[in-house]
Design an enzyme around this catalytic site. Structure first.
Site, PDB file in Angstrom:
ATOM      1  N   ASP A   8       0.870  -1.169   0.000  1.00 63.05           N
ATOM      2  CA  ASP A   8       0.000   0.000   0.000  1.00 63.05           C
ATOM      3  C   ASP A   8       0.912   1.225   0.000  1.00 63.05           C
ATOM      4  O   ASP A   8       2.129   1.087  -0.184  1.00 63.05           O
ATOM      5  CB  ASP A   8      -0.942  -0.043   1.216  1.00 63.05           C
ATOM      6  N   GLU A  10       0.010   4.621   1.878  1.00 63.75           N
ATOM      7  CA  GLU A  10      -0.184   5.662   2.891  1.00 63.75           C
ATOM      8  C   GLU A  10       0.723   5.476   4.095  1.00 63.75           C
ATOM      9  O   GLU A  10       0.960   6.418   4.857  1.00 63.75           O
ATOM     10  CB  GLU A  10      -1.650   5.701   3.348  1.00 63.75           C
ATOM     11  N   HIS A  60      -2.591  -0.314  -3.981  1.00 61.92           N
ATOM     12  CA  HIS A  60      -2.994   1.060  -3.685  1.00 61.92           C
ATOM     13  C   HIS A  60      -3.666   1.754  -4.875  1.00 61.92           C
ATOM     14  O   HIS A  60      -3.108   1.796  -5.978  1.00 61.92           O
ATOM     15  CB  HIS A  60      -1.775   1.875  -3.255  1.00 61.92           C
ATOM     16  N   HIS A 104      -1.545   1.374   6.416  1.00 62.13           N
ATOM     17  CA  HIS A 104      -2.015   2.509   7.223  1.00 62.13           C
ATOM     18  C   HIS A 104      -3.048   2.017   8.229  1.00 62.13           C
ATOM     19  O   HIS A 104      -3.554   0.902   8.111  1.00 62.13           O
ATOM     20  CB  HIS A 104      -2.650   3.559   6.300  1.00 62.13           C
ATOM     21  N   HIS A 115      -7.893   4.849   6.941  1.00 59.58           N
ATOM     22  CA  HIS A 115      -9.174   4.477   6.331  1.00 59.58           C
ATOM     23  C   HIS A 115      -9.247   2.960   6.299  1.00 59.58           C
ATOM     24  O   HIS A 115      -8.244   2.277   6.548  1.00 59.58           O
ATOM     25  CB  HIS A 115      -9.322   5.050   4.910  1.00 59.58           C
ATOM     26  N   GLU A 134      -7.136  -2.829   7.281  1.00 56.49           N
ATOM     27  CA  GLU A 134      -7.052  -3.667   6.076  1.00 56.49           C
ATOM     28  C   GLU A 134      -6.229  -4.931   6.321  1.00 56.49           C
ATOM     29  O   GLU A 134      -6.521  -5.985   5.757  1.00 56.49           O
ATOM     30  CB  GLU A 134      -6.492  -2.826   4.929  1.00 56.49           C
TER      31      GLU A 134
HETATM   32 ZN   LIG Z   1      -3.817   2.823  -0.181  1.00 58.91          ZN
END
Ligand SMILES: [Zn+2]
Length: 273
Positions: A8, A10, A60, A104, A115, A134
């Protein structure tokens, strides 16, 4: 040894704003450079630990954030949109370990750019009653294939969130989130050195795959009651209260697939503005 990397963006050191991690953002070129550095550091560590095959799954946004030819060790690159298993596409039982890079924090955590899959649709997600980001949701796929999650990198929140679902996972913290849009970041060279070392250590240790209790339940709090209503259009999704739905399944992969379908559905439910 076969290593699977889900990357990812972030959670990468130096990234604190959507402008740095969405294509077209005014600082996206820098974001791509930073994430490439961390991916290559993990690849180097994996090779040092004995990896003979590595797959990088870009997880991502539009999922084509890396220049394929710049990946080290002639690593294969799974990129592009609409992958049914999304952040876990390409994983199978032939892999020996998984690395979660640049992850993240969950939506309800004050981590940088926090998120859970869709920040405009999901207010909170619980897996078997515990808040999950996630990593915990993705662990359902790891469990299905019996592959351990060896390492996660990101801010100070991602390790504890993942540890609830990925037993004895190692953590490399590359930044301290101050708010959703600010962090104290390690210098990229330092972050990369720690990720390289972290990957070596994580991959040299024996680990067990996730063992999330089955049947497993995802409780999903949506942003609005009509999103929750529309979520129930999917088979197996039941309404709990005005903004919350529940999905339960004996099969962790089936549970993940239903949740992913909900993720894709919510993309079309967000009101235009
Ligand atoms: Zn992401």
């Amino acid at each position: 040894m076969k290593v699977y990397i889900s990357v990812d963006m972030e959670g990468v050191a130096g990234i604190v704003d959507w402008q740095q991690c969405i294509a077209g953002g005014d600082d996206y070129a820098l974001g791509r450079e930073l994430v490439l550095g961390e991916v290559n550091a993990a690849i180097e560590g994996a090779v040092e630990a004995g990896a003979t095959e590595i797959l990088v799954n870009d997880s991502h946004s539009f999922m084509r954030n890396l220049p394929p030819g710049a990946l080290g060790a002639r690593t294969s690159y799974l990129s592009g949109r609409f992958k049914p298993l999304y952040m876990m596409e390409g994983l199978d039982a032939s892999f020996d370990a998984i690395l979660f890079l640049g992850y993240h924090a969950a939506m309800q955590t004050p981590g940088t750019l926090s998120h859970t899959y869709n920040p405009r649709a999901f207010a909170n997600v619980l897996l078997n009653g515990t808040v999950t980001g996630e990593a915990g949701i993705n662990a359902l796929v790891a469990q299905h294939h019996g592959v351990p999650v060896a390492l996660i990198t990101g801010d100070q929140y991602v390790g504890p969130e993942a540890a609830s679902f990925c037993r004895d996972i190692d953590v490399v913290e590359v930044k301290r989130s101050i708010s959703r849009y600010a962090a104290e970041n390690l210098h990229p060279d330092v972050a990369c050195a720690r990720i390289r070392e972290g990957a070596v250590t994580a991959l040299r240790r024996d680990r067990t795959p996730p063992a999330i209790d089955l049947p497993a339940t995802l409780e999903v709090e949506l942003m609005s009651p009509d999103m929750a209503e529309q979520a129930t259009w999917l088979r197996g999704v039941e309404r709990v209260d005005s903004r919350t739905v529940r999905i339960a399944d004996d099969d962790p992969l089936a549970l993940y697939r239903t949740f992913m379908t909900l993720v894709f559905l919510t993309r079309s439910l967000v009101e235009p503005r």
